[in-house]
Design a protein around this motif. Structure first.
Motif, PDB file in Angstrom:
ATOM      1  N   GLN A  51     -28.322  21.692  -0.297  1.00  0.00           N
ATOM      2  CA  GLN A  51     -27.836  20.648   0.676  1.00  0.00           C
ATOM      3  C   GLN A  51     -27.433  21.217   1.996  1.00  0.00           C
ATOM      4  N   VAL A  52     -27.707  22.598   2.317  1.00  0.00           N
ATOM      5  CA  VAL A  52     -27.708  22.808   3.602  1.00  0.00           C
ATOM      6  C   VAL A  52     -29.278  23.388   4.046  1.00  0.00           C
ATOM      7  N   GLY A  53     -30.172  22.816   3.292  1.00  0.00           N
ATOM      8  CA  GLY A  53     -31.480  22.823   3.629  1.00  0.00           C
ATOM      9  C   GLY A  53     -32.103  24.341   3.132  1.00  0.00           C
ATOM     10  N   ILE A  54     -31.519  25.084   2.222  1.00  0.00           N
ATOM     11  CA  ILE A  54     -31.906  26.419   1.817  1.00  0.00           C
ATOM     12  C   ILE A  54     -32.510  26.262   0.426  1.00  0.00           C
ATOM     13  N   LEU A  55     -33.543  26.523  -0.036  1.00  0.00           N
ATOM     14  CA  LEU A  55     -34.162  26.374  -1.483  1.00  0.00           C
ATOM     15  C   LEU A  55     -33.987  27.505  -2.167  1.00  0.00           C
ATOM     16  N   LYS A  56     -32.683  27.945  -2.200  1.00  0.00           N
ATOM     17  CA  LYS A  56     -32.323  29.225  -3.155  1.00  0.00           C
ATOM     18  C   LYS A  56     -31.359  28.709  -4.129  1.00  0.00           C
ATOM     19  N   ARG A  57     -31.397  29.507  -5.401  1.00  0.00           N
ATOM     20  CA  ARG A  57     -30.582  29.332  -6.367  1.00  0.00           C
ATOM     21  C   ARG A  57     -29.240  29.761  -6.228  1.00  0.00           C
ATOM     22  N   ILE A  58     -28.272  29.233  -5.452  1.00  0.00           N
ATOM     23  CA  ILE A  58     -27.010  29.623  -5.160  1.00  0.00           C
ATOM     24  C   ILE A  58     -26.220  28.182  -4.886  1.00  0.00           C
ATOM     25  N   PHE A  59     -25.017  28.323  -5.777  1.00  0.00           N
ATOM     26  CA  PHE A  59     -24.087  27.155  -5.363  1.00  0.00           C
ATOM     27  C   PHE A  59     -22.687  27.716  -5.315  1.00  0.00           C
ATOM     28  N   VAL A  60     -21.757  27.194  -4.494  1.00  0.00           N
ATOM     29  CA  VAL A  60     -20.385  27.682  -4.279  1.00  0.00           C
ATOM     30  C   VAL A  60     -19.505  26.411  -4.918  1.00  0.00           C
ATOM     31  N   MET A  61     -18.326  26.693  -5.318  1.00  0.00           N
ATOM     32  CA  MET A  61     -17.524  25.738  -5.691  1.00  0.00           C
ATOM     33  C   MET A  61     -15.692  26.212  -5.719  1.00  0.00           C
ATOM     34  N   ASP A  62     -14.953  25.297  -5.732  1.00  0.00           N
ATOM     35  CA  ASP A  62     -13.630  25.643  -5.501  1.00  0.00           C
ATOM     36  C   ASP A  62     -12.992  24.082  -6.108  1.00  0.00           C
ATOM     37  N   CYS A  63     -12.587  24.205  -7.447  1.00  0.00           N
ATOM     38  CA  CYS A  63     -12.123  22.713  -8.116  1.00  0.00           C
ATOM     39  C   CYS A  63     -10.592  22.995  -7.941  1.00  0.00           C
TER      40      CYS A  63
END
Ligand code: NI
Length: 156
Positions: A51-63
C-alpha cells in the motif's frame, strides 16, 4: 514522522505478489516505522507494505481504540482459522468506502517480528479480520474482491 503516499485502487502495485523478507536491514526498519506513522496518520487499523509501494511481505496493525496495540507481522503464514464473522470492511487504498465481507472469526498466524524472531498469535474478532485483510494485500487481493455487498461511500 515518515508519512508515505498510500497507493489507491487502480495502481498496479496493489495487485502484485509480495516477496518474503530475508533479513532485517536499517532500510526495512525505517519502512516499518514509516508504515506505523502512515497508518496512524490515516486513522487506519492496518497497513500492508504494497500500500506504500513496497513489495515485501510486511504489514502493521493496531486495532485498539487507544492505539496501544501495535503489531508488525513479517512473512505471515495463516496456520488456522475458525468460525465466521460478517461485517463492514474498508481499506486505506479504497478511501471513503466500505462493503460487507465475511471472514473467519479467529485466526492463528505465524510471522516474524521486527527482530526476525518467530511469533505465533491467535487473534479474534476485529484483529482476526485485520490480519486476514492485510495478509490478502501481500498477495494482491483487495477486500472489494470479496465483498458481498456493493462497495458504497461511507456516508451511505
Ligand atoms: Ni487494506
Amino acid at each position: 514522522m515518515g508519512i508515505r503516499k498510500i497507493r489507491t485502487e487502480g495502481d498496479d502495485i496493489l495487485r502484485k505478489t509480495c516477496k518474503a523478507v530475508t533479513e532485517m536491514t536499517p532500510r526495512t526498519r525505517v519502512l516499518i516505522r514509516d508504515m506505523f506513522d502512515t497508518m496512524y496518520r490515516a486513522e487506519g487499523v492496518g497497513l500492508a507494505a504494497p500500500q506504500v509501494g513496497i513489495l515485501k511481505r510486511i504489514f502493521v496493525m493496531d486495532c485498539s481504540a487507544d492505539r496501544s496495540l501495535a503489531r508488525v507481522l513479517i512473512n505471515p503464514e495463516i496456520l488456522e482459522t475458525e468460525g465466521e464473522q460478517t461485517g463492514e470492511e474498508g481499506c486505506l487504498s479504497v478511501p471513503g468506502k466500505h462493503a460487507t465481507v465475511t471472514r473467519p472469526m479467529k485466526v492463528t498466524v505465524r510471522a516474524l517480528n521486527e527482530d526476525m524472531e518467530e511469533v505465533t498469535l491467535t487473534l479474534e474478532g476485529l484483529e482476526a479480520r485485520c490480519v486476514l485483510h492485510e495478509n490478502d494485500h501481500l498477495d494482491g487481493i483487495l477486500y472489494i474482491d470479496k465483498a458481498e455487498s456493493p462497495v458504497v461511500d461511507n456516508e451511505e
